[in-house]
Design a protein around this motif. Structure first.
Motif, PDB file in Angstrom:
ATOM      1  N   UNK A   1      11.576  -0.296   3.167  1.00  0.00           N
ATOM      2  CA  UNK A   1      11.935  -0.342   1.750  1.00  0.00           C
ATOM      3  C   UNK A   1      10.870   0.304   0.881  1.00  0.00           C
ATOM      4  N   UNK A   2       9.619   0.222   1.326  1.00  0.00           N
ATOM      5  CA  UNK A   2       8.512   0.802   0.557  1.00  0.00           C
ATOM      6  C   UNK A   2       8.360   2.294   0.798  1.00  0.00           C
ATOM      7  N   UNK A   3       9.188   2.836   1.700  1.00  0.00           N
ATOM      8  CA  UNK A   3       9.149   4.273   1.940  1.00  0.00           C
ATOM      9  C   UNK A   3       8.304   4.709   3.113  1.00  0.00           C
ATOM     10  N   UNK A   4       7.884   3.760   3.968  1.00  0.00           N
ATOM     11  CA  UNK A   4       7.100   4.136   5.143  1.00  0.00           C
ATOM     12  C   UNK A   4       7.930   5.038   6.043  1.00  0.00           C
ATOM     13  N   UNK A   5       7.300   6.033   6.618  1.00  0.00           N
ATOM     14  CA  UNK A   5       8.000   6.977   7.495  1.00  0.00           C
ATOM     15  C   UNK A   5       7.961   6.534   8.951  1.00  0.00           C
ATOM     16  N   UNK A   6       7.159   5.517   9.242  1.00  0.00           N
ATOM     17  CA  UNK A   6       7.070   5.056  10.623  1.00  0.00           C
ATOM     18  C   UNK A   6       6.472   3.676  10.723  1.00  0.00           C
ATOM     19  N   UNK A   7       6.739   3.008  11.846  1.00  0.00           N
ATOM     20  CA  UNK A   7       6.233   1.655  12.085  1.00  0.00           C
ATOM     21  C   UNK A   7       5.958   1.536  13.570  1.00  0.00           C
ATOM     22  N   UNK A   8       4.671   1.428  13.936  1.00  0.00           N
ATOM     23  CA  UNK A   8       4.270   1.354  15.340  1.00  0.00           C
ATOM     24  C   UNK A   8       3.450   0.100  15.598  1.00  0.00           C
ATOM     25  N   UNK A   9       3.531  -0.410  16.815  1.00  0.00           N
ATOM     26  CA  UNK A   9       2.712  -1.545  17.217  1.00  0.00           C
ATOM     27  C   UNK A   9       1.408  -1.035  17.816  1.00  0.00           C
ATOM     28  N   UNK A  10       0.341  -1.813  17.678  1.00  0.00           N
ATOM     29  CA  UNK A  10      -0.987  -1.349  18.058  1.00  0.00           C
ATOM     30  C   UNK A  10      -1.183  -1.163  19.558  1.00  0.00           C
ATOM     31  N   UNK A  11      -0.256  -1.663  20.365  1.00  0.00           N
ATOM     32  CA  UNK A  11      -0.396  -1.415  21.789  1.00  0.00           C
ATOM     33  C   UNK A  11       0.078  -0.020  22.188  1.00  0.00           C
TER      34      UNK A  11
ATOM     35  N   UNK B   1       0.836  -1.200   0.000  1.00  0.00           N
ATOM     36  CA  UNK B   1       0.000   0.000   0.000  1.00  0.00           C
ATOM     37  C   UNK B   1       0.870   1.250   0.000  1.00  0.00           C
ATOM     38  N   UNK B   2       1.863   1.282   0.885  1.00  0.00           N
ATOM     39  CA  UNK B   2       2.744   2.451   0.964  1.00  0.00           C
ATOM     40  C   UNK B   2       3.440   2.715  -0.360  1.00  0.00           C
ATOM     41  N   UNK B   3       4.027   1.682  -0.920  1.00  0.00           N
ATOM     42  CA  UNK B   3       4.789   1.839  -2.157  1.00  0.00           C
ATOM     43  C   UNK B   3       3.907   2.363  -3.290  1.00  0.00           C
ATOM     44  N   UNK B   4       2.750   1.748  -3.460  1.00  0.00           N
ATOM     45  CA  UNK B   4       1.896   2.109  -4.594  1.00  0.00           C
ATOM     46  C   UNK B   4       1.223   3.468  -4.401  1.00  0.00           C
ATOM     47  N   UNK B   5       0.837   3.781  -3.165  1.00  0.00           N
ATOM     48  CA  UNK B   5       0.198   5.077  -2.927  1.00  0.00           C
ATOM     49  C   UNK B   5       1.198   6.220  -3.053  1.00  0.00           C
ATOM     50  N   UNK B   6       2.426   6.003  -2.617  1.00  0.00           N
ATOM     51  CA  UNK B   6       3.427   7.060  -2.718  1.00  0.00           C
ATOM     52  C   UNK B   6       3.763   7.364  -4.173  1.00  0.00           C
ATOM     53  N   UNK B   7       3.584   6.365  -5.044  1.00  0.00           N
ATOM     54  CA  UNK B   7       3.784   6.590  -6.475  1.00  0.00           C
ATOM     55  C   UNK B   7       2.656   7.453  -7.048  1.00  0.00           C
ATOM     56  N   UNK B   8       1.471   7.307  -6.477  1.00  0.00           N
ATOM     57  CA  UNK B   8       0.293   7.998  -7.021  1.00  0.00           C
ATOM     58  C   UNK B   8       0.016   9.343  -6.360  1.00  0.00           C
ATOM     59  N   UNK B   9       0.464   9.511  -5.115  1.00  0.00           N
ATOM     60  CA  UNK B   9       0.181  10.746  -4.378  1.00  0.00           C
ATOM     61  C   UNK B   9       1.502  11.350  -3.902  1.00  0.00           C
ATOM     62  N   UNK B  10       2.077  12.249  -4.669  1.00  0.00           N
ATOM     63  CA  UNK B  10       3.350  12.858  -4.286  1.00  0.00           C
ATOM     64  C   UNK B  10       3.277  13.521  -2.912  1.00  0.00           C
TER      65      UNK B  10
ATOM     66  N   UNK C   1      15.519  -7.113  -2.984  1.00  0.00           N
ATOM     67  CA  UNK C   1      15.227  -7.237  -1.554  1.00  0.00           C
ATOM     68  C   UNK C   1      14.876  -5.861  -0.999  1.00  0.00           C
ATOM     69  N   UNK C   2      15.614  -4.845  -1.444  1.00  0.00           N
ATOM     70  CA  UNK C   2      15.347  -3.477  -1.006  1.00  0.00           C
ATOM     71  C   UNK C   2      14.006  -2.945  -1.452  1.00  0.00           C
ATOM     72  N   UNK C   3      13.454  -3.546  -2.508  1.00  0.00           N
ATOM     73  CA  UNK C   3      12.118  -3.144  -2.975  1.00  0.00           C
ATOM     74  C   UNK C   3      11.013  -3.882  -2.231  1.00  0.00           C
ATOM     75  N   UNK C   4      11.428  -4.756  -1.287  1.00  0.00           N
ATOM     76  CA  UNK C   4      10.443  -5.463  -0.473  1.00  0.00           C
ATOM     77  C   UNK C   4       9.934  -6.756  -1.073  1.00  0.00           C
TER      78      UNK C   4
END
Length: 219
Positions: free
Chosen positions: A104-114, A74-83, A170-173
Motif C-alpha cells: 500500500x505504501x508503494x514498495x516494489x518488493x518484499x523479501x525475507x532476510x534468509x 519510510x517507503x511512503x514518506x520517502x517516495x513523496x520526497x524523492x520522485x 486501509x489501502x494507505x496502510x
C-alpha cells in the motif's frame, strides 16, 4: 532503472536497518556486484527521512520494523520526497498485514532476510529496473487478493460511504486505531466497518482489502 541510473550504468542504494551488523552485511553483499553502490545508511525512520533526500538513491532497502516506525512508513514518506525512488523491504517478518502495508505504501518488493546474497542482488537490480519482486511466501496474500477483480469492482457499489472511506484508509496502510482517529470513530466501530466491507467484497483478510484498495487507487 530510471534514466539517470541507466546512463550511469549503476544502481545507488541506501540501507535502512536498526542493526549495524545487518547493514554492514547487506552492504558487503550488494557491493560485490559491480553495478551496485551503497551510498548511505540509517538506523531509524528519522535518520532515513533526513539523509535519503540528500543523496537521492535509486533504491532504498528498508527493514519493516524500526525503533521509531516501520518500513511502510519510510517507503511512503520517502517516495513523496524523492520522485522515482524504489523501495525494497528486507525483513525477518513474513506477516501478511506487513506485506499489505508495504504494498500500500508503494514498495516494489518484499523479501525475507534468509534470502541468499545472489538473490538479494538480483532483487535490487530488478526493483531498480522498474520491476516488482515479492517473496513467494510473504506475497501469497497479494496474489490471492488479485483474483476476480471484476467481481470485486462490482461489489464496491454495495459499500456505504463510510465503508469506502475505511477501505481507502486501509489501502494507505493505516491501522484500525489510526483510521478511527482520522474519521472520529471508535476503534471497535472501525473493526465493524472492516468486517462488513470484507464480507461485501467477498474477501477473507484485511490484507486482501489493502491490496485491492491500492490497485483501485493506482488505476
Amino acid at each position: 532503472m530510471d534514466h539517470a541510473a541507466a546512463e550511469r550504468g549503476s544502481v545507488r542504494v541506501f540501507l535502512v536497518d536498526d542493526h549495524e551488523v545487518v547493514r554492514r552485511g547487506v552492504a558487503e553483499v550488494l557491493e560485490d556486484d559491480p553495478v551496485i553502490t551503497v551510498v548511505g545508511e540509517a538506523g531509524s525512520v528519522a535518520e532515513a527521512l533526513a539523509r535519503v533526500p540528500a543523496v537521492r538513491p535509486d533504491v532504498t532497502v528498508v527493514d519493516m520494523r524500526l525503533p521509531d516506525g516501520d518500513g511502510a512508513e519510510v517507503c511512503r514518506r520517502l517516495r513523496e520526497r524523492v520522485p522515482g525512488l524504489r523501495c525494497l523491504v528486507l525483513t525477518s517478518f513474513p506477516d501478511e498485514d506487513a506485506v499489505a502495508a508495504a504494498a500500500a505504501a508503494g514498495a516494489a518488493g518484499y523479501l525475507l532476510k534468509q534470502v541468499r546474497g545472489s538473490a538479494l542482488v538480483s532483487a535490487v537490480r530488478t526493483v531498480a529496473d522498474g520491476g516488482t519482486l515479492f517473496d513467494r511466501d510473504a506475497g501469497a496474500a497479494a496474489a490471492a487478493a488479485r483474483r476476480r477483480p471484476v467481481e470485486r469492482d462490482r461489489r464496491l457499489a454495495l459499500l456505504t460511504e463510510q465503508e469506502r472511506t475505511v477501505l481507502r484508509l486501509i489501502g494507505e496502510g493505516l491501522t484500525n486505531r489510526q483510521i478511527g482517529a482520522r474519521m472520529g470513530l471508535a476503534e471497535k466501530t472501525v473493526k465493524n466497518y472492516t468486517s462488513h466491507l470484507l464480507a461485501k467484497l467477498g474477501l477473507e483478510r484485511r490484507t486482501q482489502a489493502a491490496i485491492l484498495a491500492t490497485e483501485l487507487r493506482d488505476r
